[in-house]
Design an enzyme around this catalytic site. Structure first.
Site, short mmCIF file in Angstrom:
data_model
loop_
_atom_site.label_atom_id
_atom_site.label_comp_id
_atom_site.label_asym_id
_atom_site.label_seq_id
_atom_site.Cartn_x
_atom_site.Cartn_y
_atom_site.Cartn_z
N SER A 23 0.76 -1.19 -0.08
CA SER A 23 0.04 -0.09 0.05
C SER A 23 0.92 1.29 0.16
CB SER A 23 -0.96 -0.08 1.11
OG SER A 23 -0.15 -0.19 2.58
N HIS A 156 -40.67 23.80 -8.80
CA HIS A 156 -41.04 23.00 -9.84
C HIS A 156 -40.31 23.32 -11.41
CE1 HIS A 156 -43.96 21.15 -7.21
NE2 HIS A 156 -44.36 22.44 -7.16
N SER A 277 -15.86 24.69 -28.13
CA SER A 277 -16.05 23.24 -28.94
C SER A 277 -15.24 23.14 -30.25
CB SER A 277 -17.71 23.21 -29.48
OG SER A 277 -17.58 22.31 -30.80
N LYS A 283 -19.86 27.82 -29.50
CA LYS A 283 -20.04 27.42 -28.33
C LYS A 283 -19.14 28.08 -27.24
CE LYS A 283 -22.22 24.17 -27.36
NZ LYS A 283 -22.23 22.65 -27.73
N ASN A 285 -18.73 26.45 -23.59
CA ASN A 285 -19.30 25.47 -22.65
C ASN A 285 -18.98 25.55 -21.10
OD1 ASN A 285 -20.59 24.24 -24.98
ND2 ASN A 285 -18.47 23.04 -25.32
N GLU A 290 -20.01 21.35 -15.01
CA GLU A 290 -20.34 19.97 -15.57
C GLU A 290 -19.63 18.95 -14.74
OE1 GLU A 290 -21.72 19.70 -19.89
OE2 GLU A 290 -20.54 21.50 -19.74
N GLN A 322 -7.28 -1.94 4.62
CA GLN A 322 -6.30 -1.15 4.12
C GLN A 322 -6.96 -0.34 2.75
OE1 GLN A 322 -2.03 -2.59 3.27
NE2 GLN A 322 -2.96 -2.80 1.26
N LYS A 325 -8.03 3.58 2.69
CA LYS A 325 -7.18 4.96 2.24
C LYS A 325 -7.46 5.54 0.81
CE LYS A 325 -4.20 3.21 5.44
NZ LYS A 325 -5.07 2.17 5.11
N1 ARG Z 1 -0.86 -1.18 5.37
C1 ARG Z 1 -1.87 -1.72 6.25
C2 ARG Z 1 -3.18 -0.86 6.14
O1 ARG Z 1 -3.40 0.20 5.50
C3 ARG Z 1 -1.31 -1.34 7.59
C4 ARG Z 1 -1.79 -2.41 8.69
C5 ARG Z 1 -1.23 -3.74 8.31
N2 ARG Z 1 -1.40 -4.56 9.54
C6 ARG Z 1 -1.44 -6.17 9.55
N3 ARG Z 1 -1.82 -6.65 10.59
N4 ARG Z 1 -1.36 -6.44 8.21
O2 ARG Z 1 -4.18 -1.40 6.62
#
Ligand code: ARG
Length: 456
Positions: A23, A156, A277, A283, A285, A290, A322, A325
């Protein structure tokens, strides 16, 4: 490379599995929070005599060096590291030797990641609030400029009653003000520290979680260690608040798109916030509006993705988490871009008051005021409403408008009509007289502007 956690297994994960598991390409965003968290952790370990003061100082100096090296571009993230937590610890151990290996005492990556994301999001929430304030201020400036500019108000999407453009704009300022409140609320609820929950069950070391929480600016600690490492409600709350905020921007965008059309032509967007355009030379736009409307779907998607990820997870940590994020980072980045572009678009947008006025004049938008006129002369509202309705029907049949209907004709509907009715149903009067709090009169809009300015 063998993993830091090699032991139970050889730690030589297949390349495909390793890339899938990694990650760092997105959680490297949290390097600062990870390092600051580790510094506080080292200080706590020393304060509780779990490591020595010298060891803590060495760790803190080492961490500080890593932080400045990352920020000065001297240290690149190693994309082979599993995540940001492993990366920092790995570099620290490379640089310090065995002392580096002491940092991870009495914590786990599970509470560490929960800590980092809370710290990251609380900073992002602050940023978001600052950007929202800027946008609200631009909207309020526009509202000030157009506080007496008459336009049709709609229900409306049918012309309903005259309002001012300033009044209409201030409606959005109020919505965005609540978005700020929502974001501050979730910031307050997320500001509790999970560090020290460890893997799931707490720890046998004599730690001081409150010491660490206080050092990192938290208002308290998560009181159940399972909850501390499993909870991602705060991500969902922020995503919900961002989704609602985007819904507001999307409605506003929709109106700007309508207003910029030749059918309305109520506003002219600046050339710097529109596109042409490739084939139609005429045009101009409203692409920015949008795109904001379009990106709203994406932010809702981020919320749905995380809700769905979490719904079946047993306690405590699962790797599924994970996935929190990328959703939240994407939403934050998207919303920030939208806020920035929206601010520029609104600040440079010009109203076309003649067109707004013309549209307000055509559609019997003052029929309510005609009924109110009769009420003020003593008629019950329902009867007045009926008479006004018949007059409107008569005007439509005769292809005329209320302002031009002769007094004798009015009198044929009710003897209560006098010559003063024309002034009473002029658009200016309709707006001027709507003095109720929150209404469309200039004084009322000024009060709204004052309230919002004080709030931000
Ligand atoms: N990269 C992991 C996450 O974002 C960190 C936590 C990892 N913990 C584990 N027990 N593998 O969730």
């Amino acid at each position: 490379m063998a993993k830091m956690w090699a032991g139970r297994t050889a730690g030589n994960v297949d390349k495909i599995a390793d890339d899938f598991n990694s990650s760092i390409h997105f959680d490297c965003k949290m390097y600062r929070q990870d390092i600051k968290g580790s510094m506080a952790h080292a200080a706590m370990l020393a304060a509780k005599n779990i490591i020595t003061k010298e060891e803590a100082d060495t760790l803190i100096d080492g961490l500080d060096g890593i932080l400045s090296d990352i920020e000065n571009g001297k240290l690149d993230f190693d994309m082979d590291a599993e995540d940001i937590h492993m990366f920092v610890e790995q570099v620290l151990t490379e640089r310090l030797g065995d002392v580096g290996k002491k940092l991870h005492t009495a914590r786990s990556r599970n509470d560490q990641v929960a800590l980092d994301i809370r710290m990251y999001l609380r900073d992002e929430a602050e940023d978001m609030i600052r950007m929202l304030k800027k946008l609200i201020s631009s909207i309020t400036d526009k509202a000030e400029e157009y506080k007496a500019t008459i336009m049709p108000g709609y229900t409306h999407l049918q012309r309903a009653q005259p309002i001012t453009f300033g009044h209409h704009l201030m409606a959005y300022a109020m919505m965005l003000l609540r978005d700020i409140d929502r974001i501050s609320d979730c910031k307050a609820r997320m500001n509790f520290s999970p560090i020290g929950c460890c893997a799931l069950a707490g720890t046998t070391y004599d730690t001081d979680r409150r010491f660490e929480a206080e050092k990192l600016g938290f208002d308290g600690i998560c009181l159940n260690s399972l909850d501390g490492v499993s909870d991602r409600d705060f991500c969902l709350e922020l995503l919900s608040s961002l989704s609602i905020l985007m819904m507001h921007l999307s409605r506003f965008s929709e109106e700007i798109i309508l207003w910029s059309s030749w059918e309305f032509k109520f506003v002219e967007l600046s050339d710097s916030y529109t596109t042409g355009s490739s084939i139609m030379p005429q045009k101009k736009n409203p692409d920015m509006a949008e795109l904001v409307r379009g990106k709203t779907g994406r932010v809702y998607g981020d919320l749905m993705a995380l809700l769905t990820t979490l719904k079946g997870l047993p306690l405590a940590y699962n790797k599924d988490m994970q996935e929190d994020k990328e959703s939240i980072f994407d939403a934050l980045e998207t919303v920030k871009m939208c806020l920035q572009v929206f601010d520029g678009m609104i600040s440079t947008m010009k109203a076309i008051p003649e067109n707004m006025k013309k549209a307000a004049q055509g559609g019997f938008i003052n029929a309510t005021d005609l009924a109110d006129y009769l009420v003020k002369k003593g008629l019950p509202f329902r009867s007045a409403y009926k008479i006004s309705g018949s007059i409107v029907a008569h005007c439509i049949a005769e292809k005329t408008v209320l302002e031009e209907l002769p007094l004798e004709v009015y009198k044929s509907f009710s003897e209560l009509f006098e010559a003063d009715l024309y002034d009473e149903i002029s658009l200016e009067t309709c707006v001027r007289k709507r003095i109720s709090e929150g209404g469309t009169s200039v004084e009322s809009v000024e009060a709204q502007i004052k309230f919002v300015k004080e709030k931000i």
